[in-house]
Structure formats: structure tokens, C-alpha cells
Motif scaffolding. Structure first.
Motif, PDB file in Angstrom:
ATOM      1  N   LYS A 263      13.462   4.468  -4.732  1.00 17.66           N
ATOM      2  CA  LYS A 263      12.195   5.188  -4.823  1.00 17.66           C
ATOM      3  C   LYS A 263      12.048   5.660  -6.267  1.00 17.66           C
ATOM      4  O   LYS A 263      12.515   6.730  -6.647  1.00 17.66           O
ATOM      5  CB  LYS A 263      12.173   6.380  -3.856  1.00 17.66           C
ATOM      6  CG  LYS A 263      12.382   5.983  -2.399  1.00 17.66           C
ATOM      7  CD  LYS A 263      11.266   5.060  -1.905  1.00 17.66           C
ATOM      8  CE  LYS A 263      11.480   4.711  -0.436  1.00 17.66           C
ATOM      9  NZ  LYS A 263      10.472   3.733   0.039  1.00 17.66           N
ATOM     10  N   THR A 285       7.880   1.303  -9.182  1.00 16.44           N
ATOM     11  CA  THR A 285       7.152   1.586  -7.947  1.00 16.44           C
ATOM     12  C   THR A 285       6.106   0.515  -7.660  1.00 16.44           C
ATOM     13  O   THR A 285       5.975   0.046  -6.518  1.00 16.44           O
ATOM     14  CB  THR A 285       6.485   2.970  -8.026  1.00 16.44           C
ATOM     15  OG1 THR A 285       7.495   3.969  -8.220  1.00 16.44           O
ATOM     16  CG2 THR A 285       5.722   3.283  -6.743  1.00 16.44           C
ATOM     17  N   THR A 286       5.377   0.102  -8.704  1.00 10.87           N
ATOM     18  CA  THR A 286       4.332  -0.909  -8.521  1.00 10.87           C
ATOM     19  C   THR A 286       4.929  -2.246  -8.116  1.00 10.87           C
ATOM     20  O   THR A 286       4.432  -2.916  -7.203  1.00 10.87           O
ATOM     21  CB  THR A 286       3.512  -1.076  -9.816  1.00 10.87           C
ATOM     22  OG1 THR A 286       3.058   0.197 -10.254  1.00 10.87           O
ATOM     23  CG2 THR A 286       2.309  -1.986  -9.575  1.00 10.87           C
ATOM     24  N   ASN A 288       7.836  -2.823  -6.662  1.00 12.77           N
ATOM     25  CA  ASN A 288       8.349  -2.724  -5.297  1.00 12.77           C
ATOM     26  C   ASN A 288       7.222  -2.797  -4.271  1.00 12.77           C
ATOM     27  O   ASN A 288       7.357  -3.420  -3.212  1.00 12.77           O
ATOM     28  CB  ASN A 288       9.121  -1.423  -5.115  1.00 12.77           C
ATOM     29  CG  ASN A 288      10.507  -1.469  -5.743  1.00 12.77           C
ATOM     30  OD1 ASN A 288      10.837  -2.403  -6.466  1.00 12.77           O
ATOM     31  ND2 ASN A 288      11.320  -0.461  -5.486  1.00 12.77           N
ATOM     32  N   ASP A 289       6.094  -2.174  -4.589  1.00  7.88           N
ATOM     33  CA  ASP A 289       4.943  -2.195  -3.676  1.00  7.88           C
ATOM     34  C   ASP A 289       4.394  -3.613  -3.508  1.00  7.88           C
ATOM     35  O   ASP A 289       3.977  -3.995  -2.410  1.00  7.88           O
ATOM     36  CB  ASP A 289       3.838  -1.273  -4.194  1.00  7.88           C
ATOM     37  CG  ASP A 289       4.158   0.202  -3.997  1.00  7.88           C
ATOM     38  OD1 ASP A 289       5.101   0.507  -3.254  1.00  7.88           O
ATOM     39  OD2 ASP A 289       3.467   1.047  -4.613  1.00  7.88           O
ATOM     40  N   ALA A 292       6.880  -5.399  -1.257  1.00  6.86           N
ATOM     41  CA  ALA A 292       6.807  -4.835   0.088  1.00  6.86           C
ATOM     42  C   ALA A 292       5.549  -5.279   0.816  1.00  6.86           C
ATOM     43  O   ALA A 292       5.577  -5.567   2.018  1.00  6.86           O
ATOM     44  CB  ALA A 292       6.867  -3.310   0.015  1.00  6.86           C
ATOM     45  N   SER A 293       4.447  -5.358   0.086  1.00  7.07           N
ATOM     46  CA  SER A 293       3.180  -5.761   0.695  1.00  7.07           C
ATOM     47  C   SER A 293       3.255  -7.169   1.275  1.00  7.07           C
ATOM     48  O   SER A 293       2.767  -7.426   2.384  1.00  7.07           O
ATOM     49  CB  SER A 293       2.058  -5.677  -0.349  1.00  7.07           C
ATOM     50  OG  SER A 293       0.830  -6.108   0.190  1.00  7.07           O
TER      51      SER A 293
END
Length: 373
Positions: A263, A285-286, A288-289, A292-293
Motif C-alpha cells: 500500500k 499506487t497507480t 498497482n491499481d 488490480a483492475s
């Protein structure tokens, strides 16, 4: 080539792989050589550059120093899920008087079911038992030697698209092989990475490749169901490429750095060396997002496949992850499990030093081929 060795071809969604191997001690493999090459692959059940496959296979076989004129003239080819389908049916066989069930009785049962299940645009690759039931209603997975007057079976029939078979029959003939045997890749994987004891109940395998994902429901010695869709790890690479204006090679290197369990704070970044040698910082963070998406999209499609298989929720369904598309992302398996609300184990070949989920399908094909020598 020495007797007992096989030549196996794996038709991946982005790579063609060849391996020649024999059986070693304690069911290990003796690998004489392996080779792989990237190619245009297939998408939604169609090869993107069909005309080039023959030349590529010829190059792979030459790389193995395989002499078709003197070595084994038989070749084994895996049939991917995207060119496959599964139908489950029941068949019965009357034994007459009560007696012990013989292998020939089971062969007759399979033959009858296979003849009844022939289709116009498909070829039968295999007929496998999910379960047997003897005349008094007793279920078993090993009927040979049991006493009965009749036997019935729930059978899994795996089909291959006839066009796929025709393509590779022509290639194999042009290369000089005398025979070819086709092996269902998802079935082979299910029988190899899941133990016989575990297969007494239903299991699910999620194989996420580069461009495709296939879902196999495995029970007994067969597939209870099979589904596939054209999303895989390559789509994650492409998402990262578009999100951060990277080349595909750069995006792939970034993907290997991703740790989904981290995180990151606002200033936390992945440091990526570009193709030109420059170091750039990618917001953690971006990134990983983005990954994840796409895994969420894969999970949603998997859930739909499960719902199509059974309208009722299956609470204790063991789930295995194979293929390189998600398993090689740090935290990828755990995030997929979170999205599905199920525990997920890695499906790995039961082979020392080869127990990686991305090797499951390839070595499963080799295991089946060696059983048939």
C-alpha cells in the motif's frame, strides 16, 4: 531417438514450445531438449498467422536436433482450451450375468459413447470417466474387478475443432512424421496437478496465459466442464503500457516489479529502466491499481463461468491457479482469490525443480504422452 522418448508440442497463446523427454526414476522426466519461440498466437479461437506455424514448428524441431528420418516418427500435440469443448453424457453397458467387470467392458462403454457423440465440425480427442455406478447404485471410480450385472458411467467427451486438427495434420505430414496424437491440454493439466484422491470431488483450475484464460472443472478422470475467454497476462502488460506511455518491453519489466500487497504512499514509486537506459519513476499506487483492475476483470469472467457451470454456489470448491499470466505477479494469486472470495492454491507439476504454475500445462502434456508410449 531412444525408445520411450516423446516429442511434445505445446500450442500456447503467444509461444510455441517443443520438448523431447523420457521417463526417469520415481516418475521424473529426463529432458533431452526443449525450445520455444514467440509467434502471433490465437485469439477467440482463430490463429492470427496460420500460414507461418509450419515453418516455426520446423525450426523448433531442428533446434532440438531432432532427426525425423531416424528418431521416433510420432509427435504429440496439445489442444488448447480455445479450440476445445466438453460434453458430459451417460452411457450404460449390460454385462448379462453377474460377474467381474473387465477392461474390455469399460472399452465397450467408451466406444458406444464415442460413436454416439461424433459431430460434424469437431473431432473427439478423448472419452474419460467422471464416475461409474454399478447396478445396485454404488458409485466408484475404479470399477474393474468389481462384481456387477450392469455398469453405467458419467463420461466426459473432449472435442477439438476440426479445423485445428486439419491444420496440424497437414503440418505434421509435411514435416515427415508418420503419426500424430492429440492431447487435451486442460484435461492433461487437471489429471497431472491434482491428485487422484482430490479428484474424487470437484476441483477448478484457472489457467491464465498470455492472451487467454481457461477454466476447467475436474472430477474423476475427466472434465466436468470447460470454458475460455480471451483475456490474459498480456492484457495487463498492455494496460501498463497505455497508462504510463511505455513500450511493451518496458511495461513487462514494470509488471515484474509490481507487488500488489504493498500500500504505497503518495510519493512511493517503482523505478523502471527504459529501453534507452533512462531511469523513470512510476507511481506505485497507480501502477498497482492498473494491474488490480485487470485482475478484477479476469475474476469477474471466472465468476460468470462458475455460475454457468452451476447455478448453486459451490462452497468448498478447491481452486488451483496455473499459467504465467497472474501467477508471476507478486500478490497476483492472493488478489485474484480476494476478488473471487475463494482460497486459491498454485497448481504445479509434481516434479522436483519443475514445480512452477507456469510449467503446469506443458509438463502435463509430456506426462500424458509418456503414459501412451
Amino acid at each position: 531417438m531412444a525408445k520411450g522418448y516423446v516429442l511434445v508440442i505445446d500450442i500456447g497463446s503467444s509461444k510455441l514450445r517443443a520438448l523431447r523427454a523420457g521417463l526417469g526414476v520415481n516418475n521424473t522426466f529426463i529432458v533431452k531438449g526443449s525450445a520455444e519461440i514467440e509467434y502471433d498466437g490465437y485469439y477467440e479461437g482463430r490463429f492470427l498467422n496460420e500460414d507461418n506455424i509450419g515453418n516455426l514448428l520446423q525450426g523448433l524441431i531442428s533446434e532440438l536436433d531432432y532427426d525425423i528420418a531416424h528418431d521416433n516418427k510420432k509427435i504429440y500435440i496439445g489442444v488448447p482450451a480455445e479450440f476445445s469443448s466438453v460434453v458430459c453424457t451417460t452411457a450404460s453397458y449390460n454385462l448379462g450375468d453377474r460377474r467381474k467387470i473387465k477392461k474390455s467392458d469399460i472399452d465397450n462403454l467408451f466406444y458406444t459413447a464415442g460413436e454416439r457423440a461424433k459431430g460434424e465440425n469437431v473431432e473427439i480427442v478423448s472419452v474419460n470417466p467422471i464416475s461409474y455406478r454399478l447396478d445396485e447404485g454404488r458409485s466408484t471410480i475404479s470399477p474393474i474387478g468389481e462384481q456387477a450385472t450392469s455398469i453405467s458411467a458419467e463420461l466426459s467427451i473432449v472435442y477439438a475443432v476440426k479445423k485445428f486438427i486439419e491444420i496440424f495434420n497437414n503440418i505434421v505430414a509435411s514435416l515427415g512424421f508418420e503419426s500424430v496424437e492429440y492431447i487435451s491440454e486442460p484435461l492433461a493439466e487437471g489429471l497431472f496437478v491434482i491428485s487422484k484422491e482430490e479428484r474424487e470431488d470437484l476441483n477448478m483450475i484457472i489457467n491464465v496465459g498470455d492472451l487467454t484464460t481457461n477454466i476447467s472443472f475436474v472430477k474423476g478422470e475427466g472434465l466436468a466442464s470447460l470454458a475460455s475467454f480471451s483475456i490474459g497476462g498480456g492484457h495487463i502488460t498492455n494496460d501498463l503500457s497505455e497508462a504510463f506511455d511505455l513500450s511493451l518491453a518496458e511495461a513487462d519489466r514494470l509488471k515484474r516489479q509490481i507487488v500488489l500487497s504493498l500500500k504505497g504512499k503518495n510519493n512511493d514509486c517503482y523505478e523502471l529502466t527504459t529501453d534507452l537506459g533512462k531511469v523513470v519513476r512510476i507511481p506505485m499506487t497507480t501502477a498497482n491499481d492498473v494491474v488490480a483492475s485487470r485482475i478484477e476483470i479476469i475474476a469477474s469472467a471466472v465468476s460468470q463461468c462458475v455460475q454457468l457451470f452451476s447455478s448453486q454456489y459451490i462452497p468448498y470448491l478447491p481452486v488451483y491457479l496455473t499459467g504465467a499470466g497472474v501467477s508471476r505477479i507478486h500478490g497476483g494469486r492472493d488478489y485474484l482469490a480476494k476478488c473471487l472470495g475463494r482460497n486459491i492454491s498454485y497448481g504445479v507439476p509434481p516434479l522436483p525443480g519443475k514445480d512452477k504454475p507456469q510449467k503446469a500445462s506443458f509438463y502435463s502434456l509430456v506426462a500424458v504422452a509418456l503414459e501412451r508410449v
